[in-house]
Enzyme design. Structure first.
Site, PDB file in Angstrom:
ATOM      1  N   ASN A   1      23.810 -79.341 -74.203  1.00 35.83           N
ATOM      2  CA  ASN A   1      23.912 -80.799 -74.299  1.00 35.83           C
ATOM      3  C   ASN A   1      23.969 -81.320 -72.869  1.00 35.83           C
ATOM      4  OD1 ASN A   1      24.597 -83.471 -74.641  1.00 35.83           O
ATOM      5  ND2 ASN A   1      26.657 -83.077 -75.455  1.00 35.83           N
TER       6      ASN A   1
ATOM      7  N   LYS B   1      23.987 -84.344 -71.866  1.00 35.56           N
ATOM      8  CA  LYS B   1      24.688 -85.634 -71.716  1.00 35.56           C
ATOM      9  C   LYS B   1      23.845 -86.558 -70.834  1.00 35.56           C
ATOM     10  CE  LYS B   1      28.900 -83.138 -72.559  1.00 35.56           C
ATOM     11  NZ  LYS B   1      30.345 -83.026 -72.401  1.00 35.56           N
TER      12      LYS B   1
ATOM     13  N   HIS C   1      29.074 -86.671 -81.405  1.00 36.66           N
ATOM     14  CA  HIS C   1      29.785 -86.090 -80.257  1.00 36.66           C
ATOM     15  C   HIS C   1      31.014 -86.939 -79.950  1.00 36.66           C
ATOM     16  CE1 HIS C   1      30.697 -84.680 -76.250  1.00 36.66           C
ATOM     17  NE2 HIS C   1      29.983 -83.616 -76.522  1.00 36.66           N
TER      18      HIS C   1
ATOM     19  N   GLU D   1      32.162 -87.952 -77.304  1.00 37.19           N
ATOM     20  CA  GLU D   1      31.923 -89.008 -76.301  1.00 37.19           C
ATOM     21  C   GLU D   1      31.286 -90.236 -76.948  1.00 37.19           C
ATOM     22  OE1 GLU D   1      29.776 -86.568 -73.510  1.00 37.19           O
ATOM     23  OE2 GLU D   1      31.610 -85.457 -73.092  1.00 37.19           O
TER      24      GLU D   1
ATOM     25  N   GLU E   1      34.229 -78.946 -81.244  1.00 38.08           N
ATOM     26  CA  GLU E   1      34.477 -79.203 -79.827  1.00 38.08           C
ATOM     27  C   GLU E   1      35.831 -79.877 -79.640  1.00 38.08           C
ATOM     28  OE1 GLU E   1      30.441 -79.375 -77.605  1.00 38.08           O
ATOM     29  OE2 GLU E   1      31.046 -81.389 -78.154  1.00 38.08           O
TER      30      GLU E   1
ATOM     31  N   GLY F   1      34.618 -80.546 -70.702  1.00 38.39           N
ATOM     32  CA  GLY F   1      34.481 -80.941 -69.298  1.00 38.39           C
ATOM     33  C   GLY F   1      35.757 -80.756 -68.483  1.00 38.39           C
TER      34      GLY F   1
ATOM     35  N   SER G   1      33.834 -76.430 -72.388  1.00 39.36           N
ATOM     36  CA  SER G   1      33.965 -75.547 -71.214  1.00 39.36           C
ATOM     37  C   SER G   1      33.499 -74.113 -71.489  1.00 39.36           C
ATOM     38  CB  SER G   1      35.396 -75.556 -70.673  1.00 39.36           C
ATOM     39  OG  SER G   1      35.743 -76.867 -70.253  1.00 39.36           O
TER      40      SER G   1
HETATM   41  P1  13P Z   1      31.328 -78.894 -71.330  1.00 42.77           P
HETATM   42  O1  13P Z   1      30.637 -77.571 -71.640  1.00 42.77           O
HETATM   43  O2  13P Z   1      30.834 -79.509 -70.071  1.00 42.77           O
HETATM   44  O3  13P Z   1      32.804 -78.787 -71.432  1.00 42.77           O
HETATM   45  O4  13P Z   1      30.861 -79.894 -72.494  1.00 42.77           O
HETATM   46  C1  13P Z   1      30.968 -79.495 -73.797  1.00 42.77           C
HETATM   47  C2  13P Z   1      30.293 -80.494 -74.649  1.00 42.77           C
HETATM   48  O5  13P Z   1      30.755 -81.608 -74.817  1.00 42.77           O
HETATM   49  C3  13P Z   1      29.013 -80.115 -75.268  1.00 42.77           C
HETATM   50  O6  13P Z   1      28.613 -81.037 -76.227  1.00 42.77           O
END
Ligand code: 13P
Length: 258
Positions: free
Chosen positions: A13, A15, A99, A101, A170, A176, A216
């Site tokens: 992903n 982002k 997601h 976010e 997640e 992150g 992560s």
């Molecule tokens: P990270 O791997 O950067 O922690 O992000 C995970 C994520 O949100 C994947 O959708």
């Protein structure tokens, strides 16, 4: 993982990272490094404007391209939105839905459910995300919260279509932050998700659904996470932006089949 019953999927992903030009560079590098074995499916979900470059670069490879969001409506006055049939026409195979976010920007469980249905109707593979906050985990309501998100997200998804759905667990506190869930923590929740799917559908369906872990995940911790029986792959943010790291995670999925 359990390759006998379900697919292992390593999905990136991106982002809001990379331009179309950078996408082309990344994909060219990745193509040169892709492991030859076919022990898992590989997906890269990229910003909408990068989809054409990604699809063009990865044509005739085993890497499927996906979007990071879609709109549940078929067409109309939704400025700035993208419908599922547009994603299909652009060459997408996957779409991430719900997601954390995006949920933080106001997406509700009902929105997630409508998008899952729209994606399935269009022939896309929805990667439906769920996850708890640190506060919810510390209060001890993780499994109830996740069960609620899964039930709401899968409402009215018929049995013949659920097999196409990929679920991604997640934990928000692990995204992150560099703070990965331990393999045991991730396994526990992924197993509980499978139980929810079993209760909603059947043992057969639950056994066939791929459940990914995200938060992560990187080239160092992937092997151990993927060794868990109910973790069928990863949804990777930061580490999917670097071809060398992403390839190492794909290689980590090459584990002895049960
Ligand atoms: P990270 O791997 O950067 O922690 O992000 C995970 C994520 O949100 C994947 O959708």
């Amino acid at each position: 993982m359990n390759r006998k019953y379900r697919k292992t999927i390593i999905a990136g992903n991106w982002k809001m990272n990379k331009t179309p030009t950078e996408t082309k560079e990344f994909m060219t590098a990745l193509k040169g490094m892709m492991p030859r074995g076919r022990w898992c499916d590989v997906a890269l979900c990229v910003p909408a404007v990068c989809i054409p470059a990604a699809v063009r670069a990865m044509r005739e490879t085993r890497v499927g391209i996906g979007a990071e969001n879609c709109n549940a409506n078929p067409s109309g006055a939704y400025t700035g939105e993208i419908a599922t049939n547009m994603l299909v026409d652009a060459g997408c195979k996957y779409v991430i839905i719900g997601h954390s976010e995006r949920r933080a920007m106001g997406e509700t469980d009902a929105d997630v459910n409508a998008k899952v249905i729209a994606a399935l109707d269009a022939g896309l593979i929805p990667i439906m995300c769920c996850g708890e906050t640190l506060e919810q985990r510390e209060t001890g309501i993780t499994s109830e919260w996740i069960a609620m998100q899964i039930k709401a997200g899968l409402q009215n998804v018929p049995e013949e279509k659920i097999r196409k759905v990929v679920i991604a667990y997640e934990p928000i506190w692990a995204i992150g932050t560099g703070r990965t869930a331990t393999p045991e923590q991730a396994q526990e929740v992924c197993e509980s998700i499978r139980t929810v799917v079993r209760k909603l559908y059947s043992s057969k369906v639950a056994r066939a659904v791929s459940i990914l872990y995200g938060g992560s995940m990187n080239e160092k911790n992937a092997y151990e996470l993927l060794a868990q029986p109910d973790i069928d792959g990863g949804l990777i943010g930061g580490a999917s932006l670097v071809p060398e790291k992403f390839v190492k995670i794909i290689e980590s999925a090459n584990q002895p089949a049960e």
